[in-house]
Design a protein around this motif. Structure first.
Motif, PDB file in Angstrom:
ATOM      1  N   GLU A 191      69.590  53.986  84.952  1.00 55.58           N
ATOM      2  CA  GLU A 191      67.908  53.501  86.237  1.00 55.58           C
ATOM      3  C   GLU A 191      67.626  55.362  86.742  1.00 55.58           C
ATOM      4  OE1 GLU A 191      65.648  51.774  86.797  1.00 55.58           O
ATOM      5  OE2 GLU A 191      64.660  52.869  88.840  1.00 55.58           O
ATOM      6  N   ARG A 192      69.101  55.839  86.791  1.00 52.50           N
ATOM      7  CA  ARG A 192      69.307  57.318  87.501  1.00 52.50           C
ATOM      8  C   ARG A 192      68.780  58.278  86.014  1.00 52.50           C
ATOM      9  NH1 ARG A 192      74.651  55.872  89.721  1.00 52.50           N
ATOM     10  NH2 ARG A 192      73.883  54.802  91.805  1.00 52.50           N
ATOM     11  N   GLN A 193      69.261  57.468  85.133  1.00 53.15           N
ATOM     12  CA  GLN A 193      68.332  59.079  84.079  1.00 53.15           C
ATOM     13  C   GLN A 193      67.357  58.551  83.869  1.00 53.15           C
ATOM     14  OE1 GLN A 193      70.995  57.561  80.126  1.00 53.15           O
ATOM     15  NE2 GLN A 193      71.456  59.247  80.441  1.00 53.15           N
TER      16      GLN A 193
ATOM     17  N   ALA B  56      70.651  59.443  99.394  1.00 53.19           N
ATOM     18  CA  ALA B  56      71.306  59.942  98.671  1.00 53.19           C
ATOM     19  C   ALA B  56      72.694  59.662  98.668  1.00 53.19           C
ATOM     20  CB  ALA B  56      71.074  61.599  98.729  1.00 53.19           C
ATOM     21  N   GLY B  57      73.230  59.072  99.851  1.00 53.48           N
ATOM     22  CA  GLY B  57      74.394  59.082  99.401  1.00 53.48           C
ATOM     23  C   GLY B  57      75.392  59.920  98.558  1.00 53.48           C
ATOM     24  N   VAL B  58      76.104  59.961  98.100  1.00 49.11           N
ATOM     25  CA  VAL B  58      76.512  61.062  97.272  1.00 49.11           C
ATOM     26  C   VAL B  58      76.510  61.954  96.256  1.00 49.11           C
ATOM     27  CG1 VAL B  58      78.760  59.906  97.427  1.00 49.11           C
ATOM     28  CG2 VAL B  58      78.303  60.008  95.552  1.00 49.11           C
TER      29      VAL B  58
ATOM     30  N   ALA C 195      66.222  59.761 107.225  1.00 50.89           N
ATOM     31  CA  ALA C 195      65.543  59.761 106.159  1.00 50.89           C
ATOM     32  C   ALA C 195      63.669  59.992 107.781  1.00 50.89           C
ATOM     33  CB  ALA C 195      65.779  59.239 105.061  1.00 50.89           C
ATOM     34  N   ARG C 196      64.192  59.274 107.988  1.00 46.72           N
ATOM     35  CA  ARG C 196      62.788  58.473 109.031  1.00 46.72           C
ATOM     36  C   ARG C 196      61.770  60.016 109.892  1.00 46.72           C
ATOM     37  NH1 ARG C 196      63.190  53.000 110.648  1.00 46.72           N
ATOM     38  NH2 ARG C 196      65.261  53.347 110.623  1.00 46.72           N
ATOM     39  N   TYR C 197      62.691  60.215 110.279  1.00 49.79           N
ATOM     40  CA  TYR C 197      62.695  62.021 110.893  1.00 49.79           C
ATOM     41  C   TYR C 197      62.325  62.686 110.182  1.00 49.79           C
ATOM     42  CZ  TYR C 197      63.368  57.796 114.348  1.00 49.79           C
ATOM     43  OH  TYR C 197      63.262  56.799 114.341  1.00 49.79           O
TER      44      TYR C 197
HETATM   45  N1  SAM Z   1      70.780  56.865  96.205  1.00 53.60           N
HETATM   46  C1  SAM Z   1      72.402  56.409  96.450  1.00 53.60           C
HETATM   47  C2  SAM Z   1      72.642  56.856  94.963  1.00 53.60           C
HETATM   48  O1  SAM Z   1      72.661  55.702  93.975  1.00 53.60           O
HETATM   49  O2  SAM Z   1      74.329  56.179  95.238  1.00 53.60           O
HETATM   50  C3  SAM Z   1      72.952  55.904  98.172  1.00 53.60           C
HETATM   51  C4  SAM Z   1      72.044  54.915  97.801  1.00 53.60           C
HETATM   52  S1  SAM Z   1      72.506  53.028  99.515  1.00 53.60           S
HETATM   53  C5  SAM Z   1      72.013  51.837  98.954  1.00 53.60           C
HETATM   54  C6  SAM Z   1      71.644  53.881 100.536  1.00 53.60           C
HETATM   55  C7  SAM Z   1      72.226  55.090 101.409  1.00 53.60           C
HETATM   56  O3  SAM Z   1      71.196  55.289 102.080  1.00 53.60           O
HETATM   57  C8  SAM Z   1      73.649  54.790 102.050  1.00 53.60           C
HETATM   58  O4  SAM Z   1      74.166  56.095 101.820  1.00 53.60           O
HETATM   59  C9  SAM Z   1      72.848  55.165 103.584  1.00 53.60           C
HETATM   60  O5  SAM Z   1      74.064  55.883 104.708  1.00 53.60           O
HETATM   61  C10 SAM Z   1      71.586  55.920 103.421  1.00 53.60           C
HETATM   62  N2  SAM Z   1      70.957  55.363 104.493  1.00 53.60           N
HETATM   63  C11 SAM Z   1      70.820  54.520 105.030  1.00 53.60           C
HETATM   64  N3  SAM Z   1      70.033  53.929 106.071  1.00 53.60           N
HETATM   65  C12 SAM Z   1      69.194  55.830 106.078  1.00 53.60           C
HETATM   66  C13 SAM Z   1      67.786  56.518 106.756  1.00 53.60           C
HETATM   67  N4  SAM Z   1      67.764  56.177 108.068  1.00 53.60           N
HETATM   68  N5  SAM Z   1      68.136  57.878 106.345  1.00 53.60           N
HETATM   69  C14 SAM Z   1      68.733  57.993 106.191  1.00 53.60           C
HETATM   70  N6  SAM Z   1      69.975  57.692 104.971  1.00 53.60           N
HETATM   71  C15 SAM Z   1      70.057  56.737 105.060  1.00 53.60           C
END
Ligand code: SAM
Length: 339
Positions: A172-174, A191-193, A241-243
């Motif tokens: 999916e990422r690709q 974004a996670g890691v 991310a909301r803000y």
């Molecule tokens: N995109 C990455 C991946 O594919 O591995 C991470 C996806 S993970 C399902 C969702 C991420 O959203 C988590 O790392 C979590 O900490 C972050 N997260 C949760 N609420 C958030 C918020 N309000 N604003 C920004 N990041 C948030």
């Protein structure tokens, strides 16, 4: 064991090895070896003379017979246990189910079947909480949940207990990364890691990637991964991310919303941050009897509220999530303000 092989001068060996590999002629069951100036490449059958001529290398290349040592292959899980236990590999950590019988035996078998594996853990909880992390029980090997996972030519250092990561989204990422064009700006809202952001950055096409996460551990690993993968055009931001919608109003050509359980809460922010004509990748979990309809309604309502026009580009199942539940993606384009 005596085998036919190609004897090639050391400086030309890599080129010949690749050609043999591409033509399915290299025998992967035997160890390549060298003498002072030559490398000996075992072959599965005699190489057609034409292919050797096409190599147009030095005239020191020859087909000869030599003694080769076999490559010892690790035993298979099925061979050791008599069954194939469900497991997931992230870097050099194997994850098994906590309900599984004979955890230690399964862990021993995994460590034998995957020689690079260092740790076996069992998942103790589902993905949970705002940061979408899991708890693990240590079973065998090195007692750590930190590892480096390779995916799509990138490396991700991460801690399974402190950050979210699943290798099941690699394709999916690709897919998403391949949509990014030269000069595009991208916002990875959750974004996670960094598996989406770093893969996109690696292509060198995006002008800027803004990678946001609320989890400080995720941002700390993301920053390490930016260095590890030698990419530069990512801004890693620890925030909700909301803000950030006023700061990045109308900024992005692509917005990735990978927070499937609550992405709908962030739709207004995403729509505000996308450029006219830009695309949003909206992930969610839906039941099989209403895979896309309810989410498309939410997307349309959000666009309507913000006075934007929305065009659904694609709806697809990403993976099965639970019985009768699917992780889906809706890709939609947000057009100029409605008049
Ligand atoms: N995109 C990455 C991946 O594919 O591995 C991470 C996806 S993970 C399902 C969702 C991420 O959203 C988590 O790392 C979590 O900490 C972050 N997260 C949760 N609420 C958030 C918020 N309000 N604003 C920004 N990041 C948030």
């Amino acid at each position: 064991m005596e085998r036919y092989c190609i004897k090639v001068p050391t400086k030309e060996a890599e080129k010949v090895r690749r050609i043999l590999l591409d033509n399915e002629l290299l025998d992967g069951d035997f160890k390549i070896f060298s003498s002072t100036n030559f490398i000996f490449l075992p072959i599965v059958r005699l190489v057609p003379l034409q292919l050797l001529k096409e190599l147009q290398l030095s005239n020191q290349i020859e087909v000869v017979k030599k003694e080769f040592d076999p490559i010892e292959k690790p035993p298979t899980l099925e061979g050791i246990l008599g069954f194939n236990p469900q497991h997931e590999l992230i870097g050099n950590v194997a994850i098994i189910d906590s309900e599984i019988d004979q955890k230690k035996e399964v862990a021993n078998a995994l460590l034998k079947a995957y020689p690079k594996l260092k740790t076996v853990v069992a998942s103790k909880s589902p993905v949970q909480g705002e940061f979408r992390v899991k708890k693990y029980e240590f079973v065998k090997g090195e007692c750590t949940t930190e590892t480096v996972h390779k995916e799509n030519g990138c490396k991700f250092t991460l801690d399974l207990e402190k950050t979210y990561f699943t290798p099941r989204l690699a394709t999916e990422r690709q897919r998403v990364a391949s949509n990014v064009c030269k000069g595009d700006k991208v916002i990875d809202m959750f974004a996670g890691v960094g598996p989406y952001s770093i893969l996109i950055a690696k292509s060198g096409l995006a002008e800027k990637i803004v990678a946001i996460d609320k989890n400080p551990n995720a941002i700390s690993y993301l920053k390490k991964n930016i260095k590890l993968n030698k990419v530069e055009n990512i801004d890693a931001i620890e925030a909700d991310a909301r803000y950030l919608s006023s700061k990045y109003n109308g900024f992005a050509d692509h917005i990735i919303m990978n927070l499937p359980h609550s992405a709908y809460e962030f739709l207004d922010s995403a729509i505000s941050m996308v450029k006219a004509g830009g695309i949003i990748y909206y992930y969610t979990i839906n039941p099989e009897n209403n895979l896309f309809g309810a989410s498309i309604k939410q997307i349309n309502e959000s666009c309507e509220r913000l006075g934007k026009e929305c065009i659904i580009k694609e709806e697809r199942i990403v993976r099965s999530y639970a019985p009768h539940q699917y992780n889906i993606c809706i890709e939609f384009r947000v057009n100029n303000d409605k008049v």
